[in-house]
Design a protein around this motif. Structure first.
Motif, short mmCIF file in Angstrom:
data_model
loop_
_atom_site.label_atom_id
_atom_site.label_comp_id
_atom_site.label_asym_id
_atom_site.label_seq_id
_atom_site.Cartn_x
_atom_site.Cartn_y
_atom_site.Cartn_z
N TRP A 346 -55.50 -6.28 -2.85
CA TRP A 346 -56.00 -5.95 -2.33
C TRP A 346 -55.01 -6.82 -0.71
O TRP A 346 -54.20 -7.18 -0.73
N ASN A 347 -54.70 -5.66 0.50
CA ASN A 347 -54.15 -5.77 1.45
C ASN A 347 -54.09 -5.46 2.40
O ASN A 347 -54.33 -4.01 3.19
N PHE A 348 -54.16 -6.05 4.24
CA PHE A 348 -54.74 -6.08 4.87
C PHE A 348 -54.18 -5.75 5.84
O PHE A 348 -53.33 -6.72 6.37
N LEU A 349 -52.64 -4.66 6.65
CA LEU A 349 -51.77 -4.80 7.19
C LEU A 349 -51.88 -5.27 8.52
O LEU A 349 -50.71 -6.17 8.95
N LYS A 350 -52.99 -4.97 9.43
CA LYS A 350 -52.50 -5.72 10.86
C LYS A 350 -52.86 -7.14 10.70
O LYS A 350 -52.93 -7.90 11.54
N GLU A 351 -53.61 -8.07 9.36
CA GLU A 351 -53.59 -8.79 9.51
C GLU A 351 -52.15 -9.86 9.85
O GLU A 351 -51.89 -11.35 10.01
N ARG A 352 -51.28 -9.46 8.79
CA ARG A 352 -50.20 -9.79 8.86
C ARG A 352 -48.30 -9.36 9.94
O ARG A 352 -47.64 -9.17 10.05
N GLU A 364 -47.41 3.07 7.62
CA GLU A 364 -46.87 1.26 6.47
C GLU A 364 -47.61 1.45 5.21
O GLU A 364 -47.36 0.70 4.41
N LEU A 365 -48.41 1.86 5.12
CA LEU A 365 -49.70 1.81 3.93
C LEU A 365 -48.87 2.69 2.46
O LEU A 365 -48.83 1.98 1.67
N LEU A 366 -47.53 3.25 2.90
CA LEU A 366 -47.20 4.13 1.90
C LEU A 366 -46.38 3.55 1.14
O LEU A 366 -46.32 3.43 0.01
N GLU A 367 -45.89 2.11 1.96
CA GLU A 367 -44.69 1.36 0.58
C GLU A 367 -45.40 0.73 0.18
O GLU A 367 -45.26 0.86 -1.20
N LEU A 368 -46.71 0.38 0.73
CA LEU A 368 -47.46 -0.67 0.00
C LEU A 368 -48.37 0.87 -1.88
O LEU A 368 -48.05 -0.22 -2.83
N VAL A 369 -48.11 1.84 -1.42
CA VAL A 369 -49.26 2.56 -2.39
C VAL A 369 -47.61 3.03 -3.30
O VAL A 369 -48.03 2.95 -4.86
N SER A 370 -45.79 2.58 -3.35
CA SER A 370 -44.73 2.88 -3.39
C SER A 370 -44.74 1.84 -4.61
O SER A 370 -44.92 2.35 -5.53
#
Length: 573
Positions: A346-352, A364-370
């Motif tokens: 799991w990853n919450f993008l806005k936390e970084r 930017e979620l697409l990179e995580l999916v890839s």
């Protein structure tokens, strides 16, 4: 030091002169009446906004007025008494801003919970655009509090003679208020002080908010032993990937796929294997309730069971899937976060993000999916929580992708509707771009893949003479409840499971409850068998029966809606 001493003496002397002048020209009795009027202003305003009987409205002014009147006569130090009543002033300020934003209803339970689950950046974006209401509240309450403070500092007090004269009048007003309460209760069977008498109803809602928050905090303990007893029914040797996308604040009316007359879906229109359900409605207009419902078998009829059940990620994990949850929203210690963190990754993008003002776009979620797809696990399930079309709209897409212009200014006023609508439609185009890219990622290899998308709720954008704006209003409009609902199936999936495609085509014209069907449809798409699977709620099943319009009100009661009226009274009546 000498200069500093002179400044201090000058300041003290100036303060003494101001206080003395204030004491000489303004009588304490005037402030007593002024403070009393300020305390009862929200009750007067609510008489014009709430659909109550005449006697109930009279009661809602007289009874609180009598209470405030009596309390103000209990002490000669009227400034201190006014400060003791600060919680009433806080609720009054909150209530006025709420009425400016939504037009009616008292401060709801969900409003208090939104304060807990909304991050700093979201709050500032909204407050920046509510300046007229905030200015009114500041002009109404801040000077009064300053005068109360000055009376305390100046040791100004009411005379005993004045209080002796006013107290019997206050008691009489209170008795009349209690009498009117009795008449209202007997004459109107729907009238209940706990839900209709301000500020009693607000205090009750505060209690309910604390109660729900306490249940949320105990979620890990109360759901610990829960299991779906889930098993996979699809062949183990077949590689399959399923993606569940939870959108944010996207309303169906602004999707070209659903008949909107602006080109908001240029990319998805070209996607093969995509089906859009035009009659999909959410069962709640608040994120903190809607998303957990989408990620679990919970519906408006049994919402309180959410504290004892795990989410769909656990069901897929039990069936042998590698699971991932990626969010473009901040972690806020809510049920959404707890359900998401059931995943293997799991990853919450806005936390970084660098700071609260740093913009993180959904792509930017697409990179995580890839990267997740590179694991090459035979069975994968991915859940995405986007930021979609959440206000401030202009911050949800890169400036170079602004298609509808002008998309400024963004101030929350009806006169800016054209620019607000342009920016909002740009967010839908950006969601279109995001989903099309995501589908291309899944389509790059020959495998069984499917994607399911809906939004947590919709949005009001000054669409009619009610001048409603945003979402999460205590009484929801159709713009807040009517949401997009999309299913995409890869070519191989359609070939492997043609009966699912056939069912989708047959059901796409039926009314869909996104809250009830999202979870069930995803289980069906993924071939997950569990006692919690309900084929009659899955749009990929020939057993799908449709569902009447239902809305979860502020007190978590399921209210039936009809096609014409998408409003549900947000009380426990």
């Amino acid at each position: 030091m000498r200069t500093f001493s002179l400044i201090m003496r000058f300041t003290e002397e100036l303060g003494r002169i101001l206080v003395e002048g204030w004491r000489r020209f303004v009588k304490a009795e005037m402030y007593f009446y002024l403070f009393l009027l300020i305390l009862v202003i929200p009750n007067i305003i609510l008489c014009y906004t709430e659909p109550l009987s005449l006697m109930a409205k009279i009661c809602n002014v007289l009874l609180p007025f009598g209470v405030y009147y009596l309390v103000m006569t209990l002490s000669r130090n009227y400034g201190r008494t006014f400060w003791i009543l600060f919680p009433v002033l806080f609720f009054g300020a909150f209530q006025i801003v709420l009425l400016f934003l939504y037009g009616q209803s008292v401060i709801a339970v969900d409003m208090f919970l939104n304060l807990i689950t909304t991050n700093y950046g979201e709050a500032m974006e909204l407050l920046d655009n509510l300046m007229p209401a905030i200015t009114l509240v500041v002009l109404l309450y801040v000077p009064a509090l300053i005068f109360a403070t000055m009376s305390i500092i100046g040791k100004r007090k009411l005379s005993s003679v004045f209080l002796s004269r006013e107290r019997p009048i206050a008691i009489l007003a209170l008795i009349i208020g209690i009498f009117s309460l009795g008449i209202s209760y007997l004459a109107d069977k729907n009238y209940k002080p706990m839900t209709d008498l301000y500020p009693v109803n607000v205090c009750y809602n505060v209690y309910l908010a604390f109660q729900r928050d306490a249940k949320t905090c105990r979620y890990y303990q109360t759901s610990d032993s829960f299991t779906y007893q889930a098993k996979a029914s699809h062949p183990l040797k077949e590689r399959e990937v399923y993606v569940m996308v939870v959108g944010e604040t996207a309303r169906s009316q602004n999707w070209a796929l659903n008949g909107y007359d602006r080109p908001t879906n240029p990319e998805l229109r070209k996607v093969k294997g995509l089906t859009s359900f035009t009659q999909a409605f959410t069962e709640t207009n608040t994120t903190h309730k809607s998303v957990p419902m989408l990620l679990s078998p919970i519906t408006a009829y049994n919402f309180d069971s959410i504290y004892y059940q795990k989410g769909i990620i656990t069901a897929f994990k039990e069936a042998g899937f590698r699971t991932a949850f990626f969010s473009n929203q901040r972690y806020n210690n809510s049920l959404i976060d707890f359900l998401g963190k059931e995943a293997d990754t799991w990853n919450f993008l806005k936390e970084r993000a660098i700071n609260a003002n740093h913009i993180v776009y959904d792509d930017e979620l697409l990179e995580l999916v890839s990267n997740e797809l590179k694991s090459r696990d035979r069975k994968q399930f991915i859940v995405l929580h986007t930021y979609g079309s959440h206000f401030n709209y202009k911050e949800r897409y890169p400036s170079e992708m602004a298609f509808f212009k002008p998309d400024t200014p963004m101030d929350a006023t009806a006169k800016n509707r054209n620019s607000l609508l342009n920016a909002y439609d740009n967010t839908i185009r950006y969601t279109d771009y995001f989903l099309a890219r995501l589908i291309r990622l899944l389509n790059e290899e020959d495998m069984n893949a499917a994607l399911l998308y809906t939004s947590d709720h919709g949005e009001d954008i000054y669409d009619d003479d009610r001048h409603l704006f945003l979402h999460a209003s205590p009484i929801a409009s159709s713009y807040q409840l009517h949401v997009p609902f999309l299913i995409w199936m890869s070519d191989k999936y359609q070939q492997t499971y043609p009966e699912s495609l056939k069912a989708v085509q047959a059901n796409k014209v039926k009314r869909v409850s996104s809250s009830a069907s999202f979870f069930q449809t995803m289980l069906e798409l993924g071939g997950i068998k569990t006692p919690y699977l309900n084929d009659s709620l899955s749009v990929t099943s020939h057993l799908y029966a449709g569902r009447p319009g239902v809305y979860l009100n502020d007190h978590n009661k399921a209210c039936l809606l009809n096609e014409e009226q998408s409003n549900c009274n947000n009380t426990s009546r």
